[in-house]
Motif scaffolding. Structure first.
Motif: not given
Length: 709
Positions: A170-176
């Motif tokens: 989820t943190h990765v999708r937020m960065l994207e």
């Protein structure tokens, strides 16, 4: 095609938050160089690098390889992110060096583990990375200035490599999502500015680093398109050597690099960096060095399919491949001139290793090394050469085939040996029919095609079926087929063209009915070649193949094909006639091949017939002798056999070369004229005249087995 690919700009964003100070848990032994230890001395304890140290070392190796292979046109911008972002260099060429980056990283220092993690975020660095991609580089400015009218051809693409410790997917999708929003905002600002360029494509490579011994919370994900402007991929890697290997693979993928391993490099004291180290080092006589370079250095291997010859090996669980080349013992001097087809900068994979240092120092001293392909058998093939120019080491690709600087090869030399029957005259006519001429801009084609497209289409039609060698074709060697072959390649046929093609087909049918010979090549075959009906079958098959390649163009092309199919379907009486002709040809071939044998059989039959006549004469003599009214006949010697007829005993023996040749000539001459009736039906080379008079009187023509005088 737009200039500047994604590889033109690369932005490194390295996380400098407190959690990056955590240990990677990969221990490094510090006591391995101590050969003798006094008693009572406590050995040094192993140490482990932090996540920050691993990230910095691996990213600097990435930059070092990039600067070695592409010193000018591939640029790197390095950003460190904690509570704010720190840009360590710019897009200027003078800032593109590992020395500048290492100096800037030393000023930044390691992350502070006591700092409040809530105030630190990788987002600061990612936003700064998007802003950096919008800035114009010197190369982009030069191209835009040179192409004022077509400045839109200068594209702005880039790549962001983020090294961090993410919390979850989820943190990765937020960065994207954050990067995607930032790209949209920066493109709006760039639209109204002359110093900025809108981002047309951005590749995000997020590398999640976690300590060894722990389970990752972020899953790997291949390259995925987030939006038309952004693509993203995720790599979850353990810190330490695994991270170094991953970035080594990524730099090869991002910049079209390939790996070559130089094997069997001799270890000599003159090659060592330190003679004292050589005296104490316990190493083997030969060592290997792996080099990275542009992929085009292996292009000849891919073209020729000799990858197995070059010793392809796979490493890192099948992800990384390397070519193996052997050190060639007879080294060459730089004054020697070699025919090279390409020169590519190299970068050692492990630049700090002693073998790599020995090899680079050896080459930088002005020496050159020839490299050969490892082969199990046969002569060695020298395919590459290592040499330095201006303080930089290049991998030269040597031409292992015939040099273009030599005399041009003869047109009769083809693949697999000398081919002397190329259709050279036909190829000249082919070039004459497909010459390009300038076309006025005012000219307009009704079909709407550009002239170059029409030219390509015509060339494609003419080469759909075009044998290169005379012996591979029959129809192109026949003048009777020339009208059809010239018309069938046309894009559109008229009714007159169709009639001409049909007339040509009917002429071929008439030739087959007359059993006319065809120009069939007998090169490489024994004997007279195929039978006459087989020759026509080959001709019809090739003609049908030619017309079939164009039958789908128009209905009139299809009509020509239908005419060929209709003419090939012969009536039953025609098939029976062809069968009789085939049997006659087979009988003639057997006569020609076994001429000597048939002549001997004929001599045997003549002798048997003569023997039968003699026996009949003896029987009639006995009848006359036994008759009381007849006197006793005189004892007469039997008539001798003619010398040209061999007795049965000699006929059974082996025939001489003279007799075989004489029989062959006799058989060949007998076919050229009709044999005289008297000679053909003679007995013992004699023929009785006026037989019809005796036949009218009811008398035997050969009464008592003797010829009437």
């Amino acid at each position: 095609m737009k200039m500047f690919s994604v590889a033109h700009k690369t932005v490194f964003v390295v996380d400098h938050c407190p959690y990056m100070a955590e240990s990677s848990r990969q221990q490094v032994e510090c006591d391995v160089l101590t050969k003798s230890r006094a008693q009572g001395v406590i050995p040094l304890a192993p140490v482990s690098k932090s996540l920050w140290t691993c990230a910095v070392e691996c990213s600097m190796e990435y930059c070092r390889i990039l600067f070695d292979v592409y010193p000018k046109d591939k640029l790197v911008n390095y950003i460190v992110s904690d509570s704010e972002f720190h840009i360590l260099n710019s897009w200027r060429r003078e800032d593109q060096s590992t020395h500048e980056l290492m100096s800037a990283l030393a000023a930044v220092g390691p992350p502070n583990p006591l700092e409040d993690p809530e105030c630190c975020s990788i987002l600061h660095g990612l936003v700064a990375a998007v802003e950096a991609l919008c800035k114009i580089t010197e190369l982009q400015h030069e191209k835009r200035t040179a192409l004022m009218d077509t400045a839109e051809r200068v594209a702005n693409r880039g790549r962001i490599i983020c090294l961090t410790n993410a919390k979850s997917d989820t943190h990765v999708r937020m960065l994207e999502d954050c990067i995607q929003e930032t790209i949209s905002e920066q493109n709006k600002l760039a639209a109204g500015s002359d110093r900025l360029m809108a981002i047309q494509q951005c590749d995000l490579v997020l590398v999640h680093i976690y300590p060894q011994g722990e389970e990752t919370l972020v899953s790997d994900r291949p390259k995925k398109e987030i939006s038309p402007l952004l693509t993203s991929e995720v790599h979850s890697v353990r810190a330490g050597r695994h991270l170094a290997s991953k970035l080594n693979i990524l730099v090869q993928q991002h910049f079209d690099l390939a790996s070559t391993t130089i094997t069997n490099i001799p270890m000599k004291p003159t090659l060592n960096v330190c003679e004292q180290e050589e005296q104490h080092a316990n190493t083997s006589a030969n060592y290997d060095v792996e080099l990275l370079h542009h992929r085009d250095a292996h292009m000849e291997f891919f073209k020729s399919g000799d990858l197995h010859m070059a010793g392809t090996s796979t490493r890192e669980n099948g992800v990384k491949e390397t070519m193996t080349l052997k050190w060639c013992t007879p080294r060459t001097n730089s004054i020697e001139l070699h025919y090279c087809t390409g020169a590519y900068r190299i970068s050692p994979t492990d630049v700090n290793s002693r073998p790599s240092s020995c090899l680079t120092n050896f080459l930088l001293n002005g020496r050159s090394v020839l490299l050969e392909q490892p082969r199990k058998s046969g002569s060695k093939v020298i395919s590459h050469m290592l040499s330095s120019h201006g303080g930089e080491i290049f991998l030269h690709v040597l031409n292992s085939n015939r040099s273009t600087l030599e005399d041009p090869p003869s047109i009769s030399e083809g693949c697999g040996g000398r081919v002397t029957d190329y259709r050279i005259t036909d190829f000249g006519e082919f070039m004459r029919d497909n010459r390009l001429t300038p076309v006025a801009e005012s000219s307009h084609d009704p079909s709407g095609k550009l002239p170059v497209e029409r030219a390509k289409a015509q060339l494609e039609r003419y080469t759909r079926y075009w044998p290169m060698i005379i012996s591979q074709t029959t129809i192109f060697n026949m003048q009777a087929v020339v009208p059809l072959a010239n018309l069938i390649v046309k894009e559109v046929l008229t009714e007159e063209d169709v009639l001409t093609c049909q007339k040509t087909i009917y002429n071929l049918v008439d030739m087959e009915r007359k059993n006319d010979p065809l120009p069939i090549s007998t090169v490489g075959s024994r004997g007279k070649g195929p039978k006459r009906d087989e020759q026509y079958r080959i001709m019809w098959n090739e003609l049908e193949t030619l017309v079939k390649t164009h039958a789908g163009a128009t209905d009139r092309h299809q009509r020509v094909l239908d005419c060929i199919i209709a003419c090939r379907s012969k009536p039953p009486e025609e098939e029976e006639r062809k069968k009789r002709g085939r049997k006659r040809e087979e009988r003639e071939d057997r006569t020609e091949k076994n001429g000597s044998k048939e002549t001997e059989d004929k001599s045997w039959q003549e002798s048997e017939r003569l023997k039968g006549l003699l026996e009949k004469d003896d029987q009639e003599s006995e009848v006359i002798k036994d008759s009381p009214d007849s006197p006793e006949p005189l004892n007469k010697k039997p008539r001798l056999i003619s010398e040209d007829i061999q007795p049965p005993e000699r006929a059974k023996g082996p025939a001489t070369l003279l007799s075989m040749w004489t029989n062959r000539i006799t058989v060949a001459n007998s076919r050229k004229h009709q044999e005289f009736f008297g000679r053909a039906s003679s007995v013992n080379s004699k023929f009785e005249l006026y037989q019809h008079l005796k036949e009218e009187n009811g008398m035997d023509a050969h009464e008592n087995g003797k010829a009437t005088r």
